[in-house]
Scaffold this motif. Structure first.
Motif, mmCIF file in Angstrom:
data_model
loop_
_atom_site.group_PDB
_atom_site.id
_atom_site.type_symbol
_atom_site.label_atom_id
_atom_site.label_comp_id
_atom_site.label_asym_id
_atom_site.label_seq_id
_atom_site.Cartn_x
_atom_site.Cartn_y
_atom_site.Cartn_z
ATOM 1 N N ILE A 67 0.866 -1.176 0.000
ATOM 2 C CA ILE A 67 0.000 0.000 0.000
ATOM 3 C C ILE A 67 0.903 1.226 0.000
ATOM 4 N N ARG A 120 -3.341 -0.767 -3.025
ATOM 5 C CA ARG A 120 -4.091 0.488 -2.981
ATOM 6 C C ARG A 120 -3.117 1.661 -2.897
ATOM 7 N N CYS A 140 -8.804 -0.862 4.036
ATOM 8 C CA CYS A 140 -7.800 -1.129 2.997
ATOM 9 C C CYS A 140 -6.756 -2.129 3.491
#
Length: 182
Positions: free
Chosen positions: A84, A106, A120
């Motif tokens: 991420i 993400r 997330c």
């Protein structure tokens, strides 16, 4: 228990990330997680060489190298780790590079929503777990196919040496029928 690596050049951001992550209910993280925090990308890479990791959460702007360069190097060390990127600089080329080159799960913009960041992280870890389980199952299937292939080869060899030996004839009750003339 999951292992997370957090990388940002600002200690207050790392502290905020730790707080946000520590508030994720343990049942959503398979019992919880441990977090290693770094402000130096080189030290974080050294840690990846020494310790397995499930998720890397890295800032885009870092001293010495940007977050995407860090993630590209991290992929070489641990290819299946979830990734991420967080950044206050969310221009389209950076986002595309993160997705295409560093294969991030993400891209999270600063300032983040705690609930969205938590979701997330949970989704990235679940995705990582599923990918690893799929790989384990694929390896198991390949192993079983190899064992079957060896078994089939042994049966073909046995049949070649003694024709009919691998053929079983059963009567109407299911008992094995042995032809005494053979």
């Amino acid at each position: 228990m999951y292992k997370l690596l957090l990388l940002d050049d600002e200690q207050p951001i790392l502290s905020a990330l730790r707080r946000v992550i520590s508030r994720i209910p343990p049942q959503r993280l398979d019992g919880g997680c441990s977090m290693a925090t770094f402000t130096d990308p080189a030290q974080a890479l050294d840690s990846l060489r020494d310790e397995p990791c499930d998720l890397i959460l890295a800032d885009y702007r870092l001293p010495g190298m940007d977050g995407l360069d860090f993630l590209r190097r991290a992929i070489e060390i641990q290819p299946d780790v979830a990734r991420i990127v967080i950044s206050g600089q969310a221009d389209l080329p950076v986002v595309l590079s993160a997705i295409n080159d560093a294969r991030v799960f993400r891209f999270v913009s600063k300032p983040w929503s705690d609930a969205e960041l938590q979701l997330c992280i949970v989704q990235a870890l679940q995705d990582c777990t599923l990918r690893r389980e799929n790989q384990r199952l694929a390896d198991l299937v390949r192993s079983q196919q190899n064992a079957l292939s060896r078994h089939e080869a042994a049966l073909r060899q046995l049949e070649a040496e003694c024709p009919g030996i691998t053929q079983v004839v059963r009567d109407e009750s299911g008992a094995i029928f042995i032809d005494e003339d053979d």
